[in-house]
Design a protein around this motif. Structure first.
Motif, PDB file in Angstrom:
ATOM      1  N   THR A 228       0.793  21.429  21.466  1.00 35.05           N
ATOM      2  CA  THR A 228      -0.215  22.152  22.231  1.00 35.05           C
ATOM      3  C   THR A 228      -0.733  21.861  23.570  1.00 35.05           C
ATOM      4  O   THR A 228      -0.298  21.125  24.486  1.00 35.05           O
ATOM      5  N   ARG A 229      -0.926  23.527  25.138  1.00 33.10           N
ATOM      6  CA  ARG A 229      -1.225  22.647  26.115  1.00 33.10           C
ATOM      7  C   ARG A 229      -2.503  23.291  26.683  1.00 33.10           C
ATOM      8  O   ARG A 229      -4.022  23.785  26.653  1.00 33.10           O
ATOM      9  N   LEU A 230      -3.005  22.100  27.220  1.00 30.74           N
ATOM     10  CA  LEU A 230      -4.415  22.183  28.258  1.00 30.74           C
ATOM     11  C   LEU A 230      -4.529  22.323  28.611  1.00 30.74           C
ATOM     12  O   LEU A 230      -3.315  22.055  29.720  1.00 30.74           O
ATOM     13  N   ALA A 231      -5.907  23.472  30.078  1.00 32.34           N
ATOM     14  CA  ALA A 231      -5.571  23.313  30.876  1.00 32.34           C
ATOM     15  C   ALA A 231      -6.517  21.762  31.612  1.00 32.34           C
ATOM     16  O   ALA A 231      -7.343  21.786  31.040  1.00 32.34           O
ATOM     17  N   ALA A 232      -5.599  22.189  32.639  1.00 31.68           N
ATOM     18  CA  ALA A 232      -6.057  20.715  33.524  1.00 31.68           C
ATOM     19  C   ALA A 232      -5.201  20.591  34.850  1.00 31.68           C
ATOM     20  O   ALA A 232      -4.907  20.698  36.392  1.00 31.68           O
ATOM     21  N   GLY A 233      -6.757  21.261  35.748  1.00 26.49           N
ATOM     22  CA  GLY A 233      -6.185  21.082  36.789  1.00 26.49           C
ATOM     23  C   GLY A 233      -7.149  19.554  37.559  1.00 26.49           C
ATOM     24  O   GLY A 233      -6.383  19.444  38.744  1.00 26.49           O
ATOM     25  N   ALA A 234      -6.967  18.863  37.076  1.00 26.39           N
ATOM     26  CA  ALA A 234      -6.771  17.294  36.864  1.00 26.39           C
ATOM     27  C   ALA A 234      -6.994  16.679  36.199  1.00 26.39           C
ATOM     28  O   ALA A 234      -7.533  16.720  35.034  1.00 26.39           O
ATOM     29  N   VAL A 235      -6.338  15.782  35.708  1.00 17.16           N
ATOM     30  CA  VAL A 235      -5.827  13.904  34.988  1.00 17.16           C
ATOM     31  C   VAL A 235      -6.479  13.208  35.370  1.00 17.16           C
ATOM     32  O   VAL A 235      -5.717  12.147  36.068  1.00 17.16           O
ATOM     33  N   VAL A 236      -7.175  12.214  33.873  1.00 22.88           N
ATOM     34  CA  VAL A 236      -7.459  11.210  34.533  1.00 22.88           C
ATOM     35  C   VAL A 236      -7.155  10.414  33.442  1.00 22.88           C
ATOM     36  O   VAL A 236      -7.060  10.592  31.965  1.00 22.88           O
ATOM     37  N   VAL A 237      -6.947   9.049  33.902  1.00 18.28           N
ATOM     38  CA  VAL A 237      -6.080   8.345  32.770  1.00 18.28           C
ATOM     39  C   VAL A 237      -6.422   6.998  32.907  1.00 18.28           C
ATOM     40  O   VAL A 237      -7.555   6.655  33.942  1.00 18.28           O
ATOM     41  N   GLY A 238      -6.936   7.073  31.239  1.00 20.17           N
ATOM     42  CA  GLY A 238      -7.851   5.715  30.875  1.00 20.17           C
ATOM     43  C   GLY A 238      -7.745   4.832  29.393  1.00 20.17           C
ATOM     44  O   GLY A 238      -8.549   4.701  29.038  1.00 20.17           O
ATOM     45  N   ILE A 239      -6.448   4.020  30.289  1.00 22.73           N
ATOM     46  CA  ILE A 239      -5.919   3.472  28.591  1.00 22.73           C
ATOM     47  C   ILE A 239      -5.598   2.502  28.960  1.00 22.73           C
ATOM     48  O   ILE A 239      -4.664   1.464  28.220  1.00 22.73           O
ATOM     49  N   GLY A 240      -6.226   1.657  29.537  1.00 22.50           N
ATOM     50  CA  GLY A 240      -6.727   0.268  29.597  1.00 22.50           C
ATOM     51  C   GLY A 240      -5.981  -0.595  30.969  1.00 22.50           C
ATOM     52  O   GLY A 240      -5.617   0.743  31.240  1.00 22.50           O
ATOM     53  N   ALA A 241      -5.967  -1.857  31.134  1.00 23.36           N
ATOM     54  CA  ALA A 241      -5.579  -2.401  32.613  1.00 23.36           C
ATOM     55  C   ALA A 241      -4.960  -3.869  32.218  1.00 23.36           C
ATOM     56  O   ALA A 241      -4.922  -3.646  30.867  1.00 23.36           O
ATOM     57  N   ARG A 242      -4.924  -4.494  32.603  1.00 21.16           N
ATOM     58  CA  ARG A 242      -3.522  -5.499  32.556  1.00 21.16           C
ATOM     59  C   ARG A 242      -3.777  -6.645  33.922  1.00 21.16           C
ATOM     60  O   ARG A 242      -4.077  -5.863  35.216  1.00 21.16           O
ATOM     61  N   PRO A 243      -3.780  -7.686  33.804  1.00 14.61           N
ATOM     62  CA  PRO A 243      -4.066  -8.516  34.547  1.00 14.61           C
ATOM     63  C   PRO A 243      -3.246  -8.386  35.434  1.00 14.61           C
ATOM     64  O   PRO A 243      -2.013  -8.199  35.627  1.00 14.61           O
ATOM     65  N   ALA A 244      -3.546  -8.757  37.209  1.00 14.41           N
ATOM     66  CA  ALA A 244      -2.767  -7.955  37.831  1.00 14.41           C
ATOM     67  C   ALA A 244      -1.930  -9.032  38.530  1.00 14.41           C
ATOM     68  O   ALA A 244      -2.611 -10.253  39.783  1.00 14.41           O
ATOM     69  N   THR A 245      -1.041  -9.838  38.055  1.00 14.37           N
ATOM     70  CA  THR A 245      -0.196 -10.795  38.126  1.00 14.37           C
ATOM     71  C   THR A 245       0.795 -11.537  38.318  1.00 14.37           C
ATOM     72  O   THR A 245       1.863 -11.619  38.587  1.00 14.37           O
ATOM     73  N   ALA A 246       1.884  -9.812  38.751  1.00 14.27           N
ATOM     74  CA  ALA A 246       2.858  -9.484  38.683  1.00 14.27           C
ATOM     75  C   ALA A 246       3.299 -10.727  40.092  1.00 14.27           C
ATOM     76  O   ALA A 246       5.051 -10.754  40.661  1.00 14.27           O
ATOM     77  N   TRP A 247       2.420 -10.665  41.254  1.00 11.39           N
ATOM     78  CA  TRP A 247       3.289 -11.198  42.258  1.00 11.39           C
ATOM     79  C   TRP A 247       2.732 -13.253  41.978  1.00 11.39           C
ATOM     80  O   TRP A 247       3.602 -13.504  43.273  1.00 11.39           O
ATOM     81  N   LEU A 248       2.584 -13.420  40.667  1.00 15.89           N
ATOM     82  CA  LEU A 248       2.782 -14.674  40.536  1.00 15.89           C
ATOM     83  C   LEU A 248       4.501 -14.942  39.673  1.00 15.89           C
ATOM     84  O   LEU A 248       4.722 -16.275  40.129  1.00 15.89           O
ATOM     85  N   ALA A 249       5.230 -14.183  39.846  1.00 18.10           N
ATOM     86  CA  ALA A 249       6.457 -14.149  39.070  1.00 18.10           C
ATOM     87  C   ALA A 249       7.404 -15.723  40.425  1.00 18.10           C
ATOM     88  O   ALA A 249       6.861 -15.650  41.276  1.00 18.10           O
ATOM     89  N   GLY A 250       7.769 -16.671  39.338  1.00 18.02           N
ATOM     90  CA  GLY A 250       8.372 -17.201  39.749  1.00 18.02           C
ATOM     91  C   GLY A 250       7.261 -18.674  40.555  1.00 18.02           C
ATOM     92  O   GLY A 250       7.989 -19.550  41.144  1.00 18.02           O
ATOM     93  N   SER A 251       6.073 -18.522  40.406  1.00 15.98           N
ATOM     94  CA  SER A 251       5.092 -19.328  41.327  1.00 15.98           C
ATOM     95  C   SER A 251       5.247 -20.807  40.006  1.00 15.98           C
ATOM     96  O   SER A 251       5.114 -21.184  40.963  1.00 15.98           O
ATOM     97  N   GLY A 252       5.595 -20.390  39.181  1.00 21.39           N
ATOM     98  CA  GLY A 252       5.280 -21.657  38.000  1.00 21.39           C
ATOM     99  C   GLY A 252       4.436 -21.821  37.035  1.00 21.39           C
ATOM    100  O   GLY A 252       4.123 -22.439  36.369  1.00 21.39           O
ATOM    101  N   ILE A 253       3.596 -20.711  38.108  1.00 14.08           N
ATOM    102  CA  ILE A 253       1.733 -21.065  36.741  1.00 14.08           C
ATOM    103  C   ILE A 253       1.958 -19.847  35.288  1.00 14.08           C
ATOM    104  O   ILE A 253       2.554 -19.103  35.443  1.00 14.08           O
ATOM    105  N   GLU A 254       1.834 -20.273  34.661  1.00 10.41           N
ATOM    106  CA  GLU A 254       1.562 -19.934  33.337  1.00 10.41           C
ATOM    107  C   GLU A 254       1.041 -19.349  33.487  1.00 10.41           C
ATOM    108  O   GLU A 254       0.180 -18.798  33.050  1.00 10.41           O
ATOM    109  N   LEU A 255       1.347 -18.400  32.648  1.00 21.15           N
ATOM    110  CA  LEU A 255       1.291 -16.537  32.067  1.00 21.15           C
ATOM    111  C   LEU A 255       1.433 -16.541  30.530  1.00 21.15           C
ATOM    112  O   LEU A 255       2.103 -17.030  29.559  1.00 21.15           O
TER     113      LEU A 255
END
Length: 415
Positions: A228-255
C-alpha cells in the motif's frame, strides 16, 4: 564546613553540576536553591535555547498559537550558571569531571538529567520530509507543514502519535496513522481498554491503520509492507523513546536493559556523588515491587526535589529520602482529556467505571484489593482521588468501585 560535617569526615559540596536542561534538570537546579544549597549550581544543556517545557510542543507551538514554552525561572536571580548549546561527551567519576566539547568541567556532585531521545524509524535518517517531535526545533520545522495542510502520515499510535494527529487534524491536514500493533497504545494499555479509543481517530477524521508496518519512505509517499502506498507530504515518527545515555559509555555508571541509568531508591547511581533523575533513569519502587522507568512529565517534576534533598542531606547527616511516587501523566487527544495514575500489570484485576462508548469513563486496576492504577477519560475527579488512594494503599470495594455515580473515595473497604 559545619561541625557535623567535620565529624563525619565528609567534604563539603561546593559545586553541583546538572547535565540536561529539560524539566528534570531545571527543577533540580531550582530545588537546590529552594532548599538552601549555598554552593555553585551549574546547568548544562545541549540545545541553544533557553530551557523550555516540552508538553506544549505538540499543541500551541505546532499550531502557531505560541512561540515557545520557556520556563518561568530567573536563573540569574537564583545564581544558577547556565551553559547552553554545550554537548557533554563523557564523564570520569574517578576524577569528578565531565568531558565536553569545550573542555573538562569539574564537579563535587553530578546530576544526570539528560532525558530521553526519540527512536528513529529504520532507514529514514536523513530522508527529507521525515520528522521526529521532541525538541523546540522539531516543532518549528513541523509548524509550516501543518500551516500548509499537507497530507501527513504518523507512524505510531502511542501517546505522541495521537497528540500530534490531534494537532494536525485541528490544522486541517489529512492524517493517516500507521500502527504495527493491533490497536492504539498497545504498549501501554490492555486490548479491552484501548479498543474504545480506536473510534476516536475516525471521529476526528483521521484514518487509523493497524497491523501496518512501514517498508520504506519515498518522496511524497510511505510504502507499507503489503505494498500500500500512502500519500505523505510529511511523515511524523512517534514509535517511542529511549534514555539519552549513550554518552555514558565507558564511565562505569551502571545502565539497565533499556539503556537507562540504574538509580537506587534515593536516586543515586552506582558512581559516587552521581545522581540520576527523570526520563534517563529507573528506580526501584517499594510500592509496586519492581523497578520503574517512567517517561512522563510529572516524574521529571517530582524526582528533582528528592535529589536536592539528598544532596543537601548527605552533608548534614540526614537520612536519605526515598523516591517512590505514584506515577502520573495526562494526554489531550481528539477532544478528550486522558489521565493516568499508578502502575499496573496483566495480573491485576480490571474494573470499569462508566460506559467506554460515552464521553467520560474510568478504568481501575486492583491488586489484592488495593487500588494500583486508574485511567480516567473526562473524569478528573476520579483521577485526583485515585492518586491519594493509591498513595495510601487503600483497599477498595469492587462493587462500589464500579458505580460511576459514586465518588471513588466512597468506594473504600476495610482491609
Amino acid at each position: 564546613m559545619s561541625e557535623q560535617t567535620q565529624e563525619r569526615g565528609v567534604s563539603p559540596v561546593r559545586r553541583v553540576v546538572v547535565v540536561g536542561a529539560g524539566m528534570a534538570g531545571v527543577q533540580t537546579a531550582v530545588a537546590l536553591r529552594e532548599q538552601g544549597f549555598p554552593g555553585a549550581v551549574v546547568l548544562i544543556g545541549a540545545e541553544p535555547h533557553q530551557p523550555y517545557d516540552r508538553p506544549p510542543l505538540s499543541k500551541a507551538v505546532l499550531l502557531g498559537t505560541a512561540e515557545g514554552s520557556a520556563f518561568d525561572v530567573d536563573f540569574e536571580a537564583l545564581d544558577i550558571e547556565l551553559h547552553l548549546g554545550r554537548e557533554v561527551l563523557g564523564v570520569r567519576p574517578g576524577d569528578h569531571e565531565l568531558d565536553t566539547a569545550e573542555g573538562p568541567v569539574p564537579y563535587d556532585v553530578l546530576v544526570l538529567a539528560t532525558g530521553a531521545e526519540p527512536i528513529r524509524l529504520p532507514g529514514t535518517e536523513g530522508v527529507r520530509g521525515v520528522h521526529l517531535l521532541r525538541t523546540l526545533d522539531d516543532a518549528e520545522r513541523l509548524r509550516p507543514v501543518l500551516a500548509d495542510q499537507h497530507d501527513i502520515v504518523v507512524v505510531g499510535a502511542g501517546w505522541i502519535g495521537a497528540e500530534f494527529a490531534t494537532a494536525a487534524r485541528e490544522a486541517g491536514c489529512a492524517v493517516t496513522v500507521v500502527e504495527a500493533a493491533d490497536r492504539p497504545l498497545a504498549g501501554a494499555l490492555p486490548a479491552e481498554v484501548a479498543a474504545p479509543m480506536t473510534s476516536w481517530y475516525a471521529d476526528s477524521g483521521a484514518e487509523l491503520r493497524t497491523h501496518a508496518r512501514v517498508r520504506h519512505v519515498e518522496p511524497g509517499e510511505v510504502v507499507l509492507d503489503d505494498g500500500t502506498r500512502l500519500a505523505a507530504g510529511a511523515v511524523v515518527v512517534g514509535i517511542g523513546a529511549r534514555p539519552a545515555t549513550a554518552w555514558l559509555a565507558g564511565s562505569g555508571i551502571e545502565l539497565g536493559e533499556h539503556g537507562e541509568v540504574l538509580a537506587d531508591a534515593h536516586l543515586r547511581t552506582s558512581a559516587p556523588d552521581v545522581y540520576a533523575v527523570g526520563d534517563c533513569a529507573s528506580f526501584p519502587s517499594g510500592r509496586y515491587g519492581e523497578r520503574l522507568l517512567v517517561h512522563h512529565w510529572d516524574n521529571a517534576l517530582q524526582g528533582p526535589r528528592t535529589v536536592a534533598e539528598n544532596i543537601i542531606g548527605a552533608q548534614t547527616g540526614e537520612a536519605p529520602a526515598v523516591y517512590d511516587p505514584v506515577p502520573y501523566f495526562w494526554s489531550e487527544q481528539f477532544g478528550r482529556f486522558v489521565q493516568f495514575a499508578g502502575h499496573h500489570t496483566s495480573a491485576d484485576t480490571l474494573l470499569w467505571r462508566g460506559d467506554p462508548s460515552g464521553p467520560a469513563w474510568s478504568v481501575c486496576w486492583l491488586r489484592e484489593g488495593r487500588l494500583t492504577a486508574l485511567l480516567a477519560v473526562g473524569r478528573p475527579r476520579d483521577l485526583a482521588q485515585a492518586r491519594k488512594l493509591i498513595e495510601a494503599g487503600a483497599h477498595m470495594n469492587p462493587e462500589l468501585l464500579k458505580d460511576p455515580s459514586r465518588p471513588l473515595k466512597a468506594a473504600t473497604a476495610a482491609p
